[in-house]
Design a protein around this motif. Sequence first.
Motif, PDB file in Angstrom:
ATOM      1  N   ALA A 112       0.857  -1.181   0.000  1.00 21.95           N
ATOM      2  CA  ALA A 112       0.000   0.000   0.000  1.00 21.95           C
ATOM      3  C   ALA A 112       0.894   1.231   0.000  1.00 21.95           C
ATOM      4  N   VAL A 113       0.507   2.248  -0.748  1.00 22.62           N
ATOM      5  CA  VAL A 113       1.272   3.486  -0.793  1.00 22.62           C
ATOM      6  C   VAL A 113       0.861   4.361   0.381  1.00 22.62           C
ATOM      7  N   LEU A 114       1.808   4.664   1.262  1.00 15.88           N
ATOM      8  CA  LEU A 114       1.542   5.551   2.388  1.00 15.88           C
ATOM      9  C   LEU A 114       1.825   7.000   2.024  1.00 15.88           C
ATOM     10  N   PHE A 115       2.809   7.211   1.169  1.00 12.73           N
ATOM     11  CA  PHE A 115       3.239   8.573   0.863  1.00 12.73           C
ATOM     12  C   PHE A 115       4.088   8.554  -0.390  1.00 12.73           C
ATOM     13  N   SER A 116       3.986   9.626  -1.173  1.00 15.65           N
ATOM     14  CA  SER A 116       4.917   9.805  -2.283  1.00 15.65           C
ATOM     15  C   SER A 116       5.126  11.293  -2.504  1.00 15.65           C
ATOM     16  N   TYR A 117       6.263  11.623  -3.074  1.00 18.40           N
ATOM     17  CA  TYR A 117       6.559  13.028  -3.389  1.00 18.40           C
ATOM     18  C   TYR A 117       7.364  13.065  -4.685  1.00 18.40           C
ATOM     19  N   THR A 118       6.824  13.785  -5.671  1.00 16.30           N
ATOM     20  CA  THR A 118       7.491  13.958  -6.952  1.00 16.30           C
ATOM     21  C   THR A 118       8.108  15.349  -6.984  1.00 16.30           C
ATOM     22  N   GLU A 119       9.429  15.405  -7.035  1.00 20.87           N
ATOM     23  CA  GLU A 119      10.164  16.665  -7.057  1.00 20.87           C
ATOM     24  C   GLU A 119      10.716  16.885  -8.460  1.00 20.87           C
ATOM     25  N   ASP A 120      10.106  17.805  -9.205  1.00 16.80           N
ATOM     26  CA  ASP A 120      10.574  18.071 -10.565  1.00 16.80           C
ATOM     27  C   ASP A 120      11.020  19.512 -10.751  1.00 16.80           C
ATOM     28  N   ASP A 121      11.068  20.281  -9.673  1.00 20.22           N
ATOM     29  CA  ASP A 121      11.434  21.688  -9.746  1.00 20.22           C
ATOM     30  C   ASP A 121      12.796  21.893  -9.080  1.00 20.22           C
ATOM     31  N   GLY A 122      13.825  21.480  -9.784  1.00 20.34           N
ATOM     32  CA  GLY A 122      15.158  21.602  -9.221  1.00 20.34           C
ATOM     33  C   GLY A 122      16.180  20.935 -10.113  1.00 20.34           C
ATOM     34  N   PRO A 123      17.468  21.071  -9.772  1.00 21.08           N
ATOM     35  CA  PRO A 123      18.514  20.497 -10.617  1.00 21.08           C
ATOM     36  C   PRO A 123      18.577  18.978 -10.579  1.00 21.08           C
ATOM     37  N   LYS A 124      18.009  18.358  -9.533  1.00 20.34           N
ATOM     38  CA  LYS A 124      18.049  16.910  -9.390  1.00 20.34           C
ATOM     39  C   LYS A 124      16.640  16.372  -9.172  1.00 20.34           C
ATOM     40  N   PRO A 125      15.877  16.179 -10.244  1.00 24.31           N
ATOM     41  CA  PRO A 125      14.523  15.641 -10.090  1.00 24.31           C
ATOM     42  C   PRO A 125      14.551  14.270  -9.429  1.00 24.31           C
ATOM     43  N   GLU A 126      13.602  14.026  -8.552  1.00 21.18           N
ATOM     44  CA  GLU A 126      13.534  12.738  -7.880  1.00 21.18           C
ATOM     45  C   GLU A 126      12.110  12.442  -7.435  1.00 21.18           C
ATOM     46  N   ILE A 127      11.865  11.161  -7.192  1.00 19.37           N
ATOM     47  CA  ILE A 127      10.585  10.708  -6.668  1.00 19.37           C
ATOM     48  C   ILE A 127      10.856   9.816  -5.467  1.00 19.37           C
ATOM     49  N   THR A 128      10.204  10.100  -4.359  1.00 15.44           N
ATOM     50  CA  THR A 128      10.304   9.242  -3.179  1.00 15.44           C
ATOM     51  C   THR A 128       8.938   8.637  -2.894  1.00 15.44           C
ATOM     52  N   VAL A 129       8.949   7.358  -2.499  1.00 14.38           N
ATOM     53  CA  VAL A 129       7.707   6.633  -2.223  1.00 14.38           C
ATOM     54  C   VAL A 129       7.894   5.822  -0.943  1.00 14.38           C
ATOM     55  N   LEU A 130       6.917   5.883  -0.063  1.00 15.21           N
ATOM     56  CA  LEU A 130       6.910   5.051   1.130  1.00 15.21           C
ATOM     57  C   LEU A 130       5.796   4.032   1.003  1.00 15.21           C
ATOM     58  N   LEU A 131       6.164   2.746   1.110  1.00 12.36           N
ATOM     59  CA  LEU A 131       5.219   1.642   0.961  1.00 12.36           C
ATOM     60  C   LEU A 131       5.122   0.843   2.252  1.00 12.36           C
ATOM     61  N   PRO A 141       8.714  -4.550   6.560  1.00 12.88           N
ATOM     62  CA  PRO A 141       7.407  -4.237   5.968  1.00 12.88           C
ATOM     63  C   PRO A 141       7.295  -2.827   5.394  1.00 12.88           C
ATOM     64  N   TYR A 142       8.172  -1.920   5.811  1.00 11.98           N
ATOM     65  CA  TYR A 142       8.134  -0.564   5.259  1.00 11.98           C
ATOM     66  C   TYR A 142       9.278  -0.402   4.263  1.00 11.98           C
ATOM     67  N   ARG A 143       8.919  -0.007   3.058  1.00 13.70           N
ATOM     68  CA  ARG A 143       9.903   0.128   1.991  1.00 13.70           C
ATOM     69  C   ARG A 143       9.921   1.570   1.484  1.00 13.70           C
ATOM     70  N   VAL A 144      11.113   2.084   1.247  1.00 18.90           N
ATOM     71  CA  VAL A 144      11.270   3.400   0.625  1.00 18.90           C
ATOM     72  C   VAL A 144      11.866   3.206  -0.758  1.00 18.90           C
ATOM     73  N   LEU A 145      11.233   3.788  -1.763  1.00 20.23           N
ATOM     74  CA  LEU A 145      11.745   3.799  -3.124  1.00 20.23           C
ATOM     75  C   LEU A 145      12.260   5.189  -3.440  1.00 20.23           C
ATOM     76  N   LEU A 146      13.411   5.256  -4.065  1.00 19.61           N
ATOM     77  CA  LEU A 146      14.006   6.534  -4.438  1.00 19.61           C
ATOM     78  C   LEU A 146      14.423   6.475  -5.897  1.00 19.61           C
ATOM     79  N   GLN A 147      13.770   7.294  -6.723  1.00 20.58           N
ATOM     80  CA  GLN A 147      14.146   7.409  -8.130  1.00 20.58           C
ATOM     81  C   GLN A 147      14.793   8.777  -8.349  1.00 20.58           C
ATOM     82  N   GLU A 148      16.005   8.762  -8.889  1.00 24.55           N
ATOM     83  CA  GLU A 148      16.736   9.993  -9.147  1.00 24.55           C
ATOM     84  C   GLU A 148      17.045  10.099 -10.636  1.00 24.55           C
ATOM     85  N   VAL A 149      16.886  11.296 -11.185  1.00 21.65           N
ATOM     86  CA  VAL A 149      17.090  11.533 -12.609  1.00 21.65           C
ATOM     87  C   VAL A 149      18.374  12.311 -12.830  1.00 21.65           C
TER      88      VAL A 149
END
Length: 215
Positions: A112-131, A141-149
Amino acid sequence: MESESHEIGVLASHHSPDGRTSFFVLHDRTATWGIPGEPQLIALHLARDAEARTFTADFVRLPLVSMAQSWLIKRGCPTDVIGLPEGTGTRPADEATVALQRRLMGDGDNFAVLFSYTEDDGPKPEITVLLRALDDRAPYPYRVLLQEVDTGTWTHTLREGGFETFEAADAWLEDRDTPLPLPAPPPLRATGARTPAAPAHPPASATGLRPGRSR
């Protein structure tokens, strides 16, 4: 979906041979101007009744392409037809990213997705997700996903960290002063096809959560 149609971009789509069902991974371009951090991707499932000349639409906003693909796959979309075409979006930077994306496509309904944040306004776009794992017996049982562009190479990395408690995952997201716990936790065992449970509500302390400073 309140956005104007021309502001919705199709990243991937599949239509059944009989025309009764369609699956889409969409990008909402207006999300960047809306609520800060809101997911910009939409998974859309259309089902048509030709005899009654009606259709039903089911959709959900999700932060990562692989999560949108997983949602569609669980609703009957063949796995091998909903990939992004060459040249769409950023490319995976390494095999670890490819492997994790494939796993999320397959077992995304175990979380289940507890939280996510899409950061696209900056020099290092990233997405964080807490599952949170839906299986209470799951390790970490708690997983953090980090996508960096990387905007220089137009590639992205995706990494996963596992935590035993919500508080530990919350603390990492707030401070970001250490790398994600490695190695990544083992995948959950397959549980078979099922309808994903509704996203769980996080504890009150998570309602104002924002990702920590980029380092």
